[in-house]
Design an enzyme around this catalytic site. Structure first.
Site, short mmCIF file in Angstrom:
data_model
loop_
_atom_site.label_atom_id
_atom_site.label_comp_id
_atom_site.label_asym_id
_atom_site.label_seq_id
_atom_site.Cartn_x
_atom_site.Cartn_y
_atom_site.Cartn_z
N PHE A 181 -10.65 12.82 2.03
CA PHE A 181 -9.68 12.09 1.03
C PHE A 181 -10.04 10.83 0.47
O PHE A 181 -10.51 9.97 1.38
CB PHE A 181 -8.61 12.13 2.32
CG PHE A 181 -7.08 12.09 2.05
CD1 PHE A 181 -7.13 10.75 1.77
CD2 PHE A 181 -6.20 12.79 2.30
CE1 PHE A 181 -5.77 10.08 0.97
CE2 PHE A 181 -4.89 12.45 1.33
CZ PHE A 181 -4.97 11.02 0.54
N ASP A 289 -16.16 4.99 -0.57
CA ASP A 289 -15.30 5.09 0.23
C ASP A 289 -14.50 4.41 1.79
O ASP A 289 -14.11 4.98 2.59
CB ASP A 289 -13.87 6.20 -0.01
CG ASP A 289 -12.57 5.84 0.40
OD1 ASP A 289 -12.02 6.76 -0.22
OD2 ASP A 289 -11.81 4.60 0.77
N LYS A 320 -5.81 -0.76 2.75
CA LYS A 320 -4.85 -0.37 4.13
C LYS A 320 -5.39 -2.13 5.06
O LYS A 320 -5.45 -3.38 4.56
CB LYS A 320 -5.25 0.58 4.93
CG LYS A 320 -5.34 2.00 4.75
CD LYS A 320 -6.39 2.90 5.57
CE LYS A 320 -5.15 4.41 4.98
NZ LYS A 320 -4.05 4.81 5.45
N THR A 344 -0.81 -4.50 -14.27
CA THR A 344 -0.06 -5.78 -14.34
C THR A 344 0.10 -6.67 -13.25
O THR A 344 -0.18 -8.29 -12.88
CB THR A 344 1.82 -5.23 -14.42
OG1 THR A 344 1.68 -4.08 -15.37
CG2 THR A 344 2.16 -6.35 -14.49
C1 LIG Z 1 -10.66 7.19 3.01
C2 LIG Z 1 -9.25 6.67 2.30
N1 LIG Z 1 -9.06 7.34 0.66
C3 LIG Z 1 -7.98 6.29 -0.02
C4 LIG Z 1 -7.47 6.28 0.50
C5 LIG Z 1 -5.54 6.38 -0.07
O1 LIG Z 1 -5.22 5.54 0.07
P1 LIG Z 1 -3.55 4.52 0.09
O2 LIG Z 1 -3.43 5.19 -1.47
O3 LIG Z 1 -2.59 5.45 0.82
O4 LIG Z 1 -3.73 3.18 0.06
C6 LIG Z 1 -6.98 6.79 2.11
C7 LIG Z 1 -5.48 6.43 2.20
N2 LIG Z 1 -5.29 7.36 4.40
C8 LIG Z 1 -4.18 8.02 4.28
C9 LIG Z 1 -4.02 8.92 5.59
S1 LIG Z 1 -2.74 9.55 5.35
C10 LIG Z 1 -2.47 10.17 3.61
C11 LIG Z 1 -1.55 10.42 2.97
O5 LIG Z 1 -1.23 9.62 1.61
O6 LIG Z 1 -1.41 11.50 4.00
C12 LIG Z 1 -3.72 8.71 2.84
C13 LIG Z 1 -8.18 6.66 2.55
O7 LIG Z 1 -8.27 7.34 4.22
#
Ligand SMILES: Cc1ncc(COP(=O)(O)O)c(CNc2csc(C(=O)O)c2)c1O
Length: 462
Positions: A181, A289, A320, A344
């Site tokens: 992810f 990541d 996070k 921006t």
């Molecule tokens: C390893 C890793 N890389 C990138 C991301 C994306 O980060 P955000 O864009 O959500 O801040 C995440 C975001 N985690 C996440 C947990 S539940 C979720 C969702 O969109 O359902 C997203 C991550 O765990």
């Protein structure tokens, strides 16, 4: 003191949450909504919901709160007059940064750089950090191919890139792993492979997807089998690099130290060291990541520090618990022209003040080490529950506080997760049958005892 134990008065979501959800549903889809939170009453590890239920929060806003709720030292920051100006006047950071910006980055992000990296840029969230990291990788790859420092905008490149065509828009790829992810935005979504519902209906790049090791637990019982599985995966990585070399050469490899959304999938330090070597062998950028694994929760500031790499990654992305998104990068990756990695806001400087103070607190209270010790205590308790419920609980795994366990049987995981919530413990779920723990760095053995006690009750009720 109401913040020493959970206290549940209503079903969850309770009546107030349901009323608020109905009003919100008239505005937007609420399919992902669990319950409403009272962010003024919540404190430390305890989340208070709209119905005044006090929950021991082991999920912390999807692993994005390092010190839990309403940390007093962070609240005190907001009373500072200088801070209010920073809070209100949000800059177009890439072009009009505040006069304190370099000092602020040195006092925050560059206090905790991944070993070997000293370049960093901020972004808003994890997805846009990875989106821009991928762009930086493609620019690095083309700079290397052209053998020139500055991008060349010859007529052909100029004309074709404006039509999304080669050679101006080159056919390149990012190699990712099944179960990964990395975000849900268009570019990152082509490297995210954890749930079909994330990807359905959205166009994707034809980029290589390698298998991530599926380890068998307990690890000590399946050593040779797991080593063979990791070797299999690494061999396929090389096969894919060679297979894509003509149609869309692999410019970068992106991987999580622990695949979180994919089900808390772990691999050995040896696996990651060998993967880093493969990237060096083919002169491919190596991105880690750390959006979910970063910020001390695994018992090191950065999870990839456990690997003992000889050569640092080229990019480490974060978000996070770092309060802001962004990525650290090597001198080699550093782009040499403005406005190519740009938007921006480029993140938000006020969040760096919270990060700076948080780093001071984590260091003064030795919370990185506490994450390791408390995580070990949690793992010990999970393994003891495995012995008590061998037919139900298995594959307990973790690094520091970043722990998970699997509950087998149709619907058993969801039943246990719901039961825990009704007992006042909030955990996350990942993969098909795991529950996961993403507590704050203030989590202690006393909190673990509460969790284990209520997990025992929930398992007994299955
Ligand atoms: C390893 C890793 N890389 C990138 C991301 C994306 O980060 P955000 O864009 O959500 O801040 C995440 C975001 N985690 C996440 C947990 S539940 C979720 C969702 O969109 O359902 C997203 C991550 O765990």
């Amino acid at each position: 003191d109401k913040y020493t134990r959970p206290a549940v008065k209503t079903e969850i979501p309770g009546p107030k949450s349901k009323e608020l959800a109905a009003r919100t549903d008239s505005i937007q889809n609420t399919g992902a909504l669990s319950f409403f939170c009272d962010f003024e009453q919540s404190k430390g590890n305890y989340l208070v919901d709209a119905d005044e239920n006090v929950l021991l929060d082991c999920f912390q806003q999807i692993s994005s709160l390092p010190l839990g709720y309403n940390n007093q030292e962070l609240l005190d920051l907001c009373k500072n007059d200088h801070f209010q100006a920073t809070l209100l006047n949000r800059p177009a950071l890439g072009t009009f940064p505040g006069l304190g910006f370099p000092q602020l980055v040195e006092d925050s992000l560059l206090r905790v750089p991944p070993p070997g990296l000293n370049q960093v840029i901020t972004m808003a969230c994890g997805s846009c950090s990875n989106e821009n990291a991928y762009k930086a990788i493609f620019m690095w790859y083309m700079k290397k191919k052209r053998g020139q420092e500055m991008p060349v905008l010859d007529d052909l490149a100029y004309e074709t890139c404006m039509k999304n065509q080669v050679p101006g828009s080159p056919k390149l790829s990012i190699l990712s792993f099944d179960g990964a992810f990395h975000g849900r935005t268009l570019g990152t979504l082509s490297t995210t492979h954890s749930k079909p519902i994330h990807k359905l209906d959205i166009p994707a790049f034809d980029w290589p997807i390698a298998p991530f090791p599926r380890l068998k637990y307990p690890l000590e019982v399946h050593e040779s089998e797991n080593a063979a599985e990791e070797a299999r995966c690494l061999e396929i990585v090389e096969d894919l690099i060679n297979e894509w070399n003509t149609k869309a050469p692999v410019a970068g490899i992106v991987i999580e130290p622990i695949q979180a959304e994919g089900g808390d999938n772990h691999a050995s330090c040896e696996f990651f060291r060998k993967l880093r070597d493969i990237a060096l062998k083919y002169d491919i950028a190596f991105q880690v990541d750390e959006v979910q694994t970063g910020m001390a929760i695994t018992g090191k500031w950065w999870a990839h520090e456990h690997w003992g790499l000889e050569t640092p990654p080229d990019i480490v992305s974060f978000a996070k618990k770092m309060f802001v998104g962004g990525f650290y990068f090597s001198d080699a990756i550093r782009w040499n022209m403005g406005y190519r990695i740009y938007n921006t806001w480029m993140g938000e400087p006020s969040k760096l003040h919270f990060l700076k103070k948080t780093i001071e607190i984590v260091n003064s209270q030795n919370l990185v080490n506490q994450a390791q010790l408390t995580g070990d205590y949690l793992m010990k308790g999970l393994k003891e529950l495995e012995s008590a419920y061998p037919a139900l609980l298995n594959s307990s795994r973790g690094q520091g506080l970043f722990c998970a366990t699997s509950i087998s049987g149709d619907g058993a995981r969801d039943k246990v997760s719901k039961d825990l919530l009704n007992q006042g413990v909030l955990v996350g779920s990942c993969g098909n049958e795991s529950i996961r723990f993403r507590p704050s760095l203030l989590f202690s053995p006393a909190h673990v005892d509460i969790v284990l006690d209520k997990l025992n009750v929930a398992l007994n009720n299955v």
